[in-house]
Scaffold this motif. Structure first.
Motif, PDB file in Angstrom:
ATOM      1  N   CYS A  58       0.204   0.969   2.720  1.00  0.00           N
ATOM      2  CA  CYS A  58      -0.943   0.958   3.643  1.00  0.00           C
ATOM      3  C   CYS A  58      -1.425   2.382   3.910  1.00  0.00           C
ATOM      4  CB  CYS A  58      -0.542   0.282   4.957  1.00  0.00           C
ATOM      5  SG  CYS A  58      -1.865   0.277   6.181  1.00  0.00           S
ATOM      6  N   GLN A  59      -2.735   2.559   3.962  1.00  0.00           N
ATOM      7  CA  GLN A  59      -3.305   3.893   4.185  1.00  0.00           C
ATOM      8  C   GLN A  59      -3.398   4.247   5.664  1.00  0.00           C
ATOM      9  OE1 GLN A  59      -6.651   2.746   1.818  1.00  0.00           O
ATOM     10  NE2 GLN A  59      -6.032   4.044   0.099  1.00  0.00           N
ATOM     11  N   GLN A  60      -3.283   3.286   6.533  1.00  0.00           N
ATOM     12  CA  GLN A  60      -3.299   3.587   7.973  1.00  0.00           C
ATOM     13  C   GLN A  60      -2.368   2.660   8.747  1.00  0.00           C
ATOM     14  OE1 GLN A  60      -7.517   3.409   8.185  1.00  0.00           O
ATOM     15  NE2 GLN A  60      -7.573   1.188   8.431  1.00  0.00           N
ATOM     16  N   CYS A  69      -1.926  -2.205   8.202  1.00  0.00           N
ATOM     17  CA  CYS A  69      -3.112  -2.496   9.022  1.00  0.00           C
ATOM     18  C   CYS A  69      -3.805  -3.794   8.609  1.00  0.00           C
ATOM     19  CB  CYS A  69      -4.099  -1.326   8.931  1.00  0.00           C
ATOM     20  SG  CYS A  69      -4.947  -1.218   7.334  1.00  0.00           S
ATOM     21  N   GLY A  70      -3.677  -4.166   7.333  1.00  0.00           N
ATOM     22  CA  GLY A  70      -4.346  -5.389   6.867  1.00  0.00           C
ATOM     23  C   GLY A  70      -5.810  -5.181   6.517  1.00  0.00           C
ATOM     24  N   GLN A  71      -6.352  -3.971   6.733  1.00  0.00           N
ATOM     25  CA  GLN A  71      -7.793  -3.730   6.557  1.00  0.00           C
ATOM     26  C   GLN A  71      -8.124  -2.733   5.449  1.00  0.00           C
ATOM     27  OE1 GLN A  71      -9.877  -5.401   8.560  1.00  0.00           O
ATOM     28  NE2 GLN A  71      -8.163  -6.270   9.695  1.00  0.00           N
ATOM     29  N   CYS A  72      -7.232  -1.761   5.215  1.00  0.00           N
ATOM     30  CA  CYS A  72      -7.571  -0.659   4.302  1.00  0.00           C
ATOM     31  C   CYS A  72      -7.672  -1.173   2.861  1.00  0.00           C
ATOM     32  CB  CYS A  72      -6.518   0.449   4.414  1.00  0.00           C
ATOM     33  SG  CYS A  72      -4.907  -0.046   3.776  1.00  0.00           S
ATOM     34  N   CYS A  75      -4.334  -2.548   1.498  1.00  0.00           N
ATOM     35  CA  CYS A  75      -3.981  -3.863   2.057  1.00  0.00           C
ATOM     36  C   CYS A  75      -4.861  -4.959   1.441  1.00  0.00           C
ATOM     37  CB  CYS A  75      -4.133  -3.869   3.578  1.00  0.00           C
ATOM     38  SG  CYS A  75      -2.797  -2.984   4.425  1.00  0.00           S
TER      39      CYS A  75
HETATM   40 ZN    ZN Z   1      -3.574  -1.029   5.404  1.00  0.00          ZN
END
Ligand code: ZN
Length: 336
Positions: A58-60, A69-72, A75
């Motif tokens: 994950c990047q964040q 985060c589930g968003q980057c 993910c």
């Molecule tokens: Zn992420």
């Protein structure tokens, strides 16, 4: 990667301690290069491997304890199953081994640098089914791992896994969660899906049938297994009451993968009911208690134990290249 209706970003409620240990190791820059997750089916080994993969790439990452985060971009790629730094291998079919060609492909994948400058991660599913040549090929990669690489071996047991492979991995044993914790999690999953479950499925029943393994219990509620088990048991009673022949029963049920386990656990339940009447014993098949009790009353305890011994030989009998219906019919004939 592994995915199901359960949120892949967080560890399951009974995995908080191992999750904290794994993430802490990485935070302190002393990560293992190979992990071996061992435990019975349905305890969440693949789930934890997936959550760890998300978090490492994950990047964040966020939160405490941390999670992806589930968003980057990373993910999202993982969610779509197209992340260039992750490879997942598994046997091609339920009765097949992991082959040397699969391990060679994986070793080559691990030699290349990460596309995004983070980890390269390989997940080996059903690692206990590495054939000997594949295990040897894997050793080379385990012995000389480049930096920023992680292999996660997932195994239902270690009997088939060479000691040389085991000794090069950091091992994490998965055990059954406390039943209250498992039930509480199952109930939280129930509301979303229960309309598609069989009418008699309850969290308590499937957890009991799954031997306390929560993910296996949930998968069972989603499958035909509950209905099939009940039908198979009704047919079994018909055989005992001589209304159906052992051949007919065996021909109908020989292909059912759970057949050996059902016969074994019905018999164990009958013995519990025979030996312990008050308080009522804890059963693997609580919904069949009355019928199992009636069957158990037909025979003395010694006969029930002798039948149990015969059933326990089934896995060995059925693993040989034999006529399965014939073996099952022969077994049941001895019970009449
Ligand atoms: Zn992420």
């Amino acid at each position: 990667m592994v995915s199901n209706a359960v949120n892949s970003l967080s560890p399951l409620p009974w995995q908080h301690d191992p999750w904290r240990n794994l993430t802490e190791q990485h935070r302190q820059s002393r990560p293992a290069h190979a992990l071996l997750f061992v435990g019975a089916r349905g305890l969440g080994k693949r789930h934890l491997a997936t959550a760890l993969t998300y978090w490492l790439l994950c990047q964040q990452p966020q939160g405490q304890p941390p999670q992806a985060c589930g968003q980057c971009r990373s993910c999202r790629q993982l969610h779509s199953g197209v992340h260039p730094d992750v490879q997942h291998i598994a046997p091609e079919a339920a009765d097949k081994p992991l082959k040397i060609d699969q391990i060679r492909g994986l070793s080559e994948f691990m030699q290349h640098s990460s596309q995004f400058g983070a980890y390269r991660i390989a997940l080996l599913d059903s690692a206990e089914r590495l054939n000997p040549q594949a295990a040897n090929a894997l050793l080379k990669t385990l012995e000389e791992p480049p930096a920023q690489r992680l292999m996660i071996l997932v195994a239902d047991g270690v009997a088939g896994l060479p000691a040389t492979v085991r000794s090069r991995c950091q091992r994490l044993n998965f055990s059954r969660p406390a039943s209250e914790q498992a039930l509480s999690w199952l109930r939280s999953q129930w509301g979303q899906h229960s309309q598609s479950f069989p009418a008699d499925a309850t969290p308590e029943l499937v957890l009991s049938l799954a031997g306390g393994a929560p993910l296996r219990a949930l998968a069972m509620a989603h499958s035909e297994e509950l209905t099939q088990r009940r039908e198979c048991f009704t047919d079994y009673q018909q055989v005992i009451h001589r209304r159906l022949s052992p051949d007919q029963w065996a021909n109908r049920w020989a292909k059912q993968p759970q057949i050996g386990e059902w016969l074994l656990t019905w018999q164990q339940d009958m013995i519990r009911l025979k030996l312990c009447q008050t308080p009522p014993p804890r059963l693997a098949h609580p919904d069949l208690a009355e019928s199992l009790r009636q069957l158990s009353h037909r025979l003395p305890a010694e006969r029930l134990f002798a039948q149990l011994q015969a059933i326990e030989t089934l896995p060995r009998l059925l693993s040989a290249p034999v006529n399965v219906p014939l073996q099952l019919a022969a077994l049941l004939s001895r019970f009449l």
